[in-house]
Design a protein around this motif. Structure first.
Motif, PDB file in Angstrom:
ATOM      1  N   VAL A 246      -1.391  -4.365  -6.051  1.00 35.30           N
ATOM      2  CA  VAL A 246      -0.029  -4.200  -5.547  1.00 35.30           C
ATOM      3  C   VAL A 246       0.930  -4.938  -6.471  1.00 35.30           C
ATOM      4  O   VAL A 246       0.806  -6.149  -6.672  1.00 35.30           O
ATOM      5  CB  VAL A 246       0.102  -4.760  -4.108  1.00 35.30           C
ATOM      6  CG1 VAL A 246       1.514  -4.580  -3.592  1.00 35.30           C
ATOM      7  CG2 VAL A 246      -0.897  -4.086  -3.188  1.00 35.30           C
TER       8      VAL A 246
ATOM      9  N   ASN B  28       3.543  -3.334   3.413  1.00 34.95           N
ATOM     10  CA  ASN B  28       3.001  -2.029   3.018  1.00 34.95           C
ATOM     11  C   ASN B  28       1.851  -2.161   2.018  1.00 34.95           C
ATOM     12  O   ASN B  28       1.777  -1.432   1.035  1.00 34.95           O
ATOM     13  CB  ASN B  28       4.090  -1.115   2.447  1.00 34.95           C
ATOM     14  CG  ASN B  28       5.089  -0.706   3.497  1.00 34.95           C
ATOM     15  OD1 ASN B  28       4.737  -0.584   4.673  1.00 34.95           O
ATOM     16  ND2 ASN B  28       6.327  -0.517   3.093  1.00 34.95           N
ATOM     17  N   ILE B  29       0.979  -3.126   2.277  1.00 32.55           N
ATOM     18  CA  ILE B  29      -0.198  -3.323   1.437  1.00 32.55           C
ATOM     19  C   ILE B  29      -1.407  -2.764   2.182  1.00 32.55           C
ATOM     20  O   ILE B  29      -1.706  -3.189   3.298  1.00 32.55           O
ATOM     21  CB  ILE B  29      -0.403  -4.825   1.116  1.00 32.55           C
ATOM     22  CG1 ILE B  29       0.795  -5.360   0.332  1.00 32.55           C
ATOM     23  CG2 ILE B  29      -1.696  -5.043   0.355  1.00 32.55           C
ATOM     24  CD1 ILE B  29       0.773  -6.846   0.092  1.00 32.55           C
ATOM     25  N   ALA B  30      -2.086  -1.782   1.548  1.00 35.55           N
ATOM     26  CA  ALA B  30      -3.242  -1.138   2.178  1.00 35.55           C
ATOM     27  C   ALA B  30      -4.412  -2.121   2.216  1.00 35.55           C
ATOM     28  O   ALA B  30      -4.805  -2.668   1.189  1.00 35.55           O
ATOM     29  CB  ALA B  30      -3.627   0.113   1.398  1.00 35.55           C
TER      30      ALA B  30
ATOM     31  N   GLN C  49       0.400  -5.723   6.334  1.00 36.94           N
ATOM     32  CA  GLN C  49       0.915  -4.397   6.709  1.00 36.94           C
ATOM     33  C   GLN C  49       2.438  -4.370   6.668  1.00 36.94           C
ATOM     34  O   GLN C  49       3.036  -3.353   6.330  1.00 36.94           O
ATOM     35  CB  GLN C  49       0.408  -4.003   8.096  1.00 36.94           C
ATOM     36  CG  GLN C  49      -1.063  -3.629   8.082  1.00 36.94           C
ATOM     37  CD  GLN C  49      -1.635  -3.426   9.465  1.00 36.94           C
ATOM     38  OE1 GLN C  49      -1.018  -3.807  10.462  1.00 36.94           O
ATOM     39  NE2 GLN C  49      -2.826  -2.828   9.526  1.00 36.94           N
TER      40      GLN C  49
END
Length: 156
Positions: A143, A127-129, A124
């Motif tokens: 990503v 910013n990795i879902a 997180q």
């Protein structure tokens, strides 16, 4: 080193320029051992090498523009393609270091990571879902972290 360089330039008819960025001393030792008897690898100051070539060895002057960065000269009378193959066999992937230029694009593929759900904070922060699936963290989308030629940041 100047005497050794002059001797090698007099003795050998073929020279290959070898890049040595991110190559450790133990790895360099293995490379030298693998080419022993087929050629000699000389690592030295580029300015000294340029000076000797300009002053005394005009036939090797086309090499001068290539002598930038962390490079070595591989002297041989044998087959350059064979030596190139031997050196490329020694090439190993290495982790990216902060501040270094990325040689290739780095992409994290979507799918299961094998990481435990307790480690979602790490992903997180980048910013990795993610989603938790069957007790593992799953990345939802590919990503693209680094593009080739970009500087690698500390968080990457």
């Amino acid at each position: 080193i100047l005497c050794k360089l002059r001797g090698l330039l007099d003795t050998y008819s073929k020279i290959m320029i070898v890049g040595a960025d991110n190559v450790g001393s133990s790895h360099m030792q293995k490379i030298r051992a693998s080419i022993r008897g087929k050629g000699i690898l000389l690592m030295g100051k580029n300015t000294m090498v340029r000076r000797v070539i300009r002053a005394e060895y005009k036939k090797f002057e086309p090499l001068i523009p290539q002598l930038e960065g962390n490079v070595g000269l591989l002297f041989t009378d044998g087959d350059l393609a064979e030596l190139k193959d031997i050196i490329l066999e020694q090439k190993v992937p290495a982790a990216a270091k902060s501040g270094a230029l990325a040689p290739v694009d780095v992409v994290i593929p979507a799918g299961d990571t094998g990481l435990e759900p307790t480690q979602t904070a790490f992903l997180q922060a980048l910013n990795i879902a993610t989603r938790i699936n069957k007790g593992q963290i799953m990345i939802l989308n590919d990503v693209h972290l680094v593009t080739a030629g970009e500087k690698v940041g500390a968080s990457q």
